[in-house]
Design a protein around this motif. Structure first.
Motif, short mmCIF file in Angstrom:
data_model
loop_
_atom_site.label_atom_id
_atom_site.label_comp_id
_atom_site.label_asym_id
_atom_site.label_seq_id
_atom_site.Cartn_x
_atom_site.Cartn_y
_atom_site.Cartn_z
N VAL A 42 28.16 17.07 40.10
CA VAL A 42 27.26 17.97 39.37
C VAL A 42 25.91 17.99 40.06
N LYS A 43 25.42 19.21 40.32
CA LYS A 43 24.09 19.42 40.89
C LYS A 43 23.28 20.26 39.89
N ARG A 44 22.12 19.76 39.58
CA ARG A 44 21.23 20.46 38.66
C ARG A 44 20.06 21.03 39.43
N PHE A 45 20.01 22.35 39.41
CA PHE A 45 19.02 23.08 40.20
C PHE A 45 19.06 22.66 41.67
N GLY A 46 20.31 22.43 42.19
CA GLY A 46 20.52 22.11 43.59
C GLY A 46 20.39 20.64 43.93
N GLU A 47 20.05 19.79 42.97
CA GLU A 47 19.89 18.36 43.24
C GLU A 47 21.07 17.59 42.64
N PHE A 48 21.51 16.57 43.39
CA PHE A 48 22.62 15.76 42.91
C PHE A 48 22.26 15.13 41.58
N LYS A 49 23.19 15.32 40.60
CA LYS A 49 22.94 14.79 39.27
C LYS A 49 23.88 13.63 38.93
N THR A 50 25.19 13.89 38.96
CA THR A 50 26.18 12.87 38.59
C THR A 50 27.55 13.26 39.11
N ILE A 51 28.48 12.34 38.89
CA ILE A 51 29.89 12.56 39.29
C ILE A 51 30.75 12.41 38.05
N HIS A 52 31.54 13.44 37.78
CA HIS A 52 32.43 13.43 36.62
C HIS A 52 33.86 13.12 37.06
N ASP A 64 23.22 23.63 35.67
CA ASP A 64 24.16 22.74 36.37
C ASP A 64 25.22 23.55 37.10
N ARG A 65 25.63 22.95 38.24
CA ARG A 65 26.73 23.52 39.02
C ARG A 65 27.63 22.37 39.47
N MET A 66 28.97 22.57 39.37
CA MET A 66 29.92 21.51 39.71
C MET A 66 30.73 21.91 40.94
N ASP A 67 30.79 20.96 41.91
CA ASP A 67 31.68 21.10 43.07
C ASP A 67 32.79 20.06 42.95
N LYS A 68 34.03 20.51 43.10
CA LYS A 68 35.18 19.61 42.98
C LYS A 68 35.62 19.11 44.36
N VAL A 69 35.86 17.82 44.42
CA VAL A 69 36.26 17.19 45.68
C VAL A 69 37.58 16.45 45.45
N ASP A 70 38.54 16.70 46.34
CA ASP A 70 39.85 16.02 46.27
C ASP A 70 39.72 14.63 46.89
N VAL A 71 40.00 13.59 46.10
CA VAL A 71 39.90 12.22 46.61
C VAL A 71 41.26 11.63 46.97
N ARG A 72 42.30 12.44 46.99
CA ARG A 72 43.62 11.96 47.42
C ARG A 72 43.71 11.94 48.94
N GLU A 73 44.65 11.17 49.43
CA GLU A 73 44.88 11.14 50.89
C GLU A 73 45.47 12.47 51.32
N PHE A 74 44.95 13.01 52.39
CA PHE A 74 45.43 14.30 52.86
C PHE A 74 45.57 14.26 54.38
N PRO A 75 46.60 14.92 54.91
CA PRO A 75 46.79 14.98 56.36
C PRO A 75 46.06 16.18 56.96
N LEU A 106 28.47 10.94 49.90
CA LEU A 106 28.29 11.00 51.34
C LEU A 106 29.08 12.15 51.96
N ALA A 107 30.30 12.38 51.44
CA ALA A 107 31.13 13.45 52.01
C ALA A 107 30.49 14.82 51.82
N LEU A 108 29.71 15.02 50.74
CA LEU A 108 29.10 16.33 50.50
C LEU A 108 27.72 16.47 51.09
N PHE A 109 26.98 15.37 51.16
CA PHE A 109 25.57 15.50 51.53
C PHE A 109 25.20 14.90 52.88
#
Length: 334
Positions: A42-52, A64-75, A106-109
């Motif tokens: 979650v980013k609030r007004f472009g700043e990192f806020k929290t992780i859901h 608020d704006r939410m970016d979804k990140v896949d944390v599973r192993e991927f090839p 770290l992966a996003l920023f």
């Protein structure tokens, strides 16, 4: 009046629709669902806020704006790229990288696109690792290549919040001329191996044949030895049996002669009987095949014994043989 009421009702409907649309839009932007295997940043007004974590979450509208990140192993499978080995042979190589996001922030920023960064890092790692290996090592030591690539990329990817689990080399394609040379080399090795196996087979056959002849000779010698031993034992037993037989025969002869002598000692021999026995002994001497004739010293006594016998026979009756009568008139020589 009727037209005014209809217009008013239409305006109300439009207002209601607009309100509903606004409410739906606001709810859609505020309510977010995070699927299992993913996290929401979650980013609030472009700043990192929290992780859901996975589940239903409510966000602040328009802030608020939410970016979804896949944390599973991927090839991540890269395209084939050209690399040059240590002995200056060009190869086409493709690899698959199995990675997993461990730190979403770290992966996003820390990097603009961690997927693209991993692909580019894999390309440079492939060139670096294959540049340290020869062609034969590149084709035969894939585990070593995988380990070296992982070591080469692990430090850089950790700064991006991405962990490399393993790297697999999918395909290594040498040039056509190298493939032809490898085929000829393989064929030559097969011929060499076949010749070696044939020579080893001939050598083993010769060894087996020599060992067979040796064993046959040993067995034949042992057979001859055993036969000689058995022959010697048989001859020894035969000699022992013959000696025992001769000993027994001599013993029996001695016993017979002893018995005869004992019988003679215990019996009274008539003079006529003694004279007959002496004459028979002389007859045996005369018929012997010897060239010498032995005349006993007591020849006159023997003649006297013969005369006594003749007289006794005359007393018994007339002789049946005229030659006996003629011999009866004979006188012994002086």
């Amino acid at each position: 009046m009727i037209i005014g009421s209809v217009g008013a009702s239409v305006g109300v409907v439009v207002a209601v629709v607009v309100v509903v649309a606004v409410v739906v839009t606001v709810l859609k932007s505020c309510l977010k669902v995070v699927q299992q295997g993913c996290v929401g940043v979650v980013k609030r007004f472009g700043e990192f806020k929290t992780i859901h974590q996975p589940g239903l979450h409510l966000l602040m509208p328009l802030a608020d704006r939410m970016d979804k990140v896949d944390v599973r192993e991927f090839p991540r499978t890269g395209d084939q790229q050209a690399v040059i080995t240590k002995d200056n042979v060009s190869l086409w190589v493709s690899a698959t990288i199995f990675c997993q996001v461990t730190d979403v922030k770290l992966a996003l920023f820390e990097v603009n696109d961690f997927g693209l960064a991993i692909d580019q890092m894999a390309r440079t790692a492939l060139r670096a690792v294959f540049g340290e290996l020869t062609l034969d090592e590149s084709l035969s030591e894939r585990e070593t290549i995988n380990s070296k690539m992982q070591d080469h990329m692990a430090e850089a990817t950790l700064k991006w919040g991405v962990r490399l689990n393993r790297i697999e080399i999918l395909d290594i394609t040498p040039p056509v001329n190298v493939l032809q040379a490898m085929s000829e080399q393989k064929e030559a090795e097969q011929h060499k191996r076949a010749a070696i196996l044939k020579s080893e087979g001939d050598q083993q056959a010769a060894i087996n044949s020599a060992q067979g002849r040796k064993q046959a000779a040993v067995l034949e010698a042992e057979g001859q030895k055993q036969a000689a031993i058995l022959g010697a034992e048989a001859q020894k037993q035969a000699l022992e049996l013959r000696a025992d037989g001769e000993k027994r025969a001599t013993q029996l002869r001695g016993e017979g002669e002893s018995a005869a002598l004992n019988a003679i000692d215990t019996s009274v021999i008539h003079p006529n009987t003694l004279a007959i026995m002496q004459l028979r002994a002389l007859q045996a001497l005369a018929t012997a095949p010897n060239s010498k004739i032995v005349v006993p010293f007591e020849a006159a006594g023997l003649m006297g014994a013969a005369q006594v016998l003749i007289d006794a026979m005359k007393d018994a009756g007339s002789p049946s043989d005229p030659r006996l009568a003629a011999n009866g008139n004979a006188h012994p020589a002086p």
